[in-house]
Design an enzyme around this catalytic site. Structure first.
Site, mmCIF file in Angstrom:
data_model
loop_
_atom_site.group_PDB
_atom_site.id
_atom_site.type_symbol
_atom_site.label_atom_id
_atom_site.label_comp_id
_atom_site.label_asym_id
_atom_site.label_seq_id
_atom_site.Cartn_x
_atom_site.Cartn_y
_atom_site.Cartn_z
ATOM 1 N N ASP A 75 -2.026 6.153 -5.024
ATOM 2 C CA ASP A 75 -2.266 5.239 -3.907
ATOM 3 C C ASP A 75 -2.623 3.846 -4.422
ATOM 4 O OD1 ASP A 75 -3.067 3.890 -1.643
ATOM 5 O OD2 ASP A 75 -4.504 5.398 -0.978
ATOM 6 N N ASP A 128 0.825 -1.206 0.000
ATOM 7 C CA ASP A 128 0.000 0.000 0.000
ATOM 8 C C ASP A 128 0.859 1.256 0.000
ATOM 9 O OD1 ASP A 128 -1.922 1.961 0.393
ATOM 10 O OD2 ASP A 128 -2.393 1.366 2.447
#
Length: 412
Positions: A300, A123
């Protein structure tokens, strides 16, 4: 807070020339995608869509709490005037009936000596490594870290706790140990061995999470794995690259995999000190017409969605002919035969978002749901947009710690 200095402006001019970094040896890590927001019949999976929105919302609330802790209240208030992190930390959303969304890019890591293997979500929108520990009575569905089995494990002072707006949370002890991702091995990496995790995390197919954001976002207050790898010389280049696709997805540690893209990588400097991979001067076009300019974009890998402030999203869909809001699915929709074509440009090439990625499937009102969703970003201006893998699946994306920049290239 997004004002650029003369040095940053000069860096932008240099980086946007798309000169590639020197290719050196790195390590590819195969990634698995564990889910979709669209049913096999082409309709929107409303429960997974709700879970993805809640997870994204909670992560960015938690990031603000981490930022104030790491930057100090005075500096944080300069960047985010009027934001009350104490109030954010206390918020909780409505529990969801289906948390088994699996909407993440997962791969293998090892921790300890001898190595203990885990599957984690990679992530770029967060900065901590956490995995279940053998002291966790609620983590039986996941592999668990045993500090007593590792000769390089050291218990550290303090504790780890993370909570999201959907009610999910995890907490545990803090350790340092040897961590390997692909061929990159670091020593004394800070991470948490979780001792308690909520039901939402227990249903997650990944054992834990490895954050690839920058240090300022860390809830532990220490360098995340890849920053540690750069500082310890564990990688030949301070760069990692992502290819996200329905098959052949890969995280490349210590450089970029030139077999997966063509041409040069077009780099743009990070324009924020808040730990996000955030780049500026973006132009958004819908079709052939410019919709917005001078946007700030956070890249992201931890979400499928795109997001912006609620009023910005509302105005965007209002500009799309035939669009509406589906109250039942809580999704903005548009006619399925008129999917908008979005593209972004940061001063170099234009990067298109595939209509198939922007379309999340048919909603309950008969129209198709869009991947752009409202996200409250306290303290951020309306110019900030978040781009998840709806955008990333159309490009090869490189993140450079060396040059504090994000780059894009055409997929091979």
């Amino acid at each position: 807070m997004f004002c650029k200095t003369a040095l940053l402006t000069a860096a932008l001019a240099l980086l946007a020339t798309a000169s590639p970094l020197t290719q050196e040896r790195g390590t590819p890590i195969a990634l698995s995608k564990r889910g979709s927001l669209t049913h096999a019949n082409g309709t929107l999976d409303s429960e997974k869509f709700a879970a993805a929105r809640a997870k994204l919302h909670g992560k960015y609330q938690q990031n603000l709490v981490n930022l104030e802790r790491n930057l100090g209240t005075e500096k944080f208030k300069e960047l985010y005037p009027g934001v009350d992190t104490a109030a954010l930390a206390k918020r909780a959303g409505v529990p969801l009936t289906d948390q088994q969304d699996g909407l993440e890019w997962t791969g293998a890591v090892t921790v300890g000596t001898p190595a203990q293997s885990f599957v984690v979500d990679f992530d770029t929108g967060s900065s901590d490594l956490w995995i279940p520990s053998t002291s966790c009575s609620t983590c039986q569905t996941h592999k668990q870290y045993s500090s007593s089995r590792s000769s390089t494990s050291k218990s550290q002072r303090g504790s780890f706790q993370i909570s999201y707006g959907d009610g999910s949370n995890a907490q545990g002890s803090v350790f340092t140990d040897t961590v390997s991702v692909g061929g990159a091995t670091v020593s004394n990496q800070y991470f948490s061995g979780v001792t308690t995790e909520s039901q939402q995390f227990r249903k997650d197919p990944a054992d834990g999470l490895l954050g690839l954001g920058l240090t300022a976002l860390s809830a532990l207050g220490h360098d995340p794995f890849f920053v540690t790898a750069v500082k310890q010389g564990a990688v030949s280049q301070g760069v990692f690259g992502f290819k996200l696709a329905s098959s052949g997805s890969e995280l490349y540690i210590g450089g970029t995999n030139s077999r997966l893209y063509t041409g040069a990588i077009e780099y743009h400097p990070v324009v924020s000190s808040t730990g996000f991979w955030q780049i500026g001067s973006a132009r958004l076009a819908v079709g052939s017409k410019t919709y917005a300019s001078n946007l700030q974009t956070i890249i992201d890998s931890g979400t499928t969605l795109m997001a912006a402030q609620p009023d910005v999203v509302d105005k965007f869909y209002a500009s799309i002919p035939g669009s509406s809001y589906d109250e039942r699915d809580e999704a903005y929709t548009f006619p399925c035969n008129k999917i908008p074509q979005l593209s972004f440009n940061w001063g170099g090439k234009t990067w298109n978002i595939s209509p198939d990625e922007f379309n999340l499937g048919q909603a309950s009102n008969g129209d198709c749901a869009g991947a752009l969703t409202p996200l409250s970003l306290p303290g951020e201006p309306d110019s900030v947009w978040l781009l998840g893998d709806t955008f990333m699946k159309g490009v090869y994306t490189a993140f450079s710690v060396d040059d504090n920049a994000v780059g894009f290239a055409t997929l091979a």
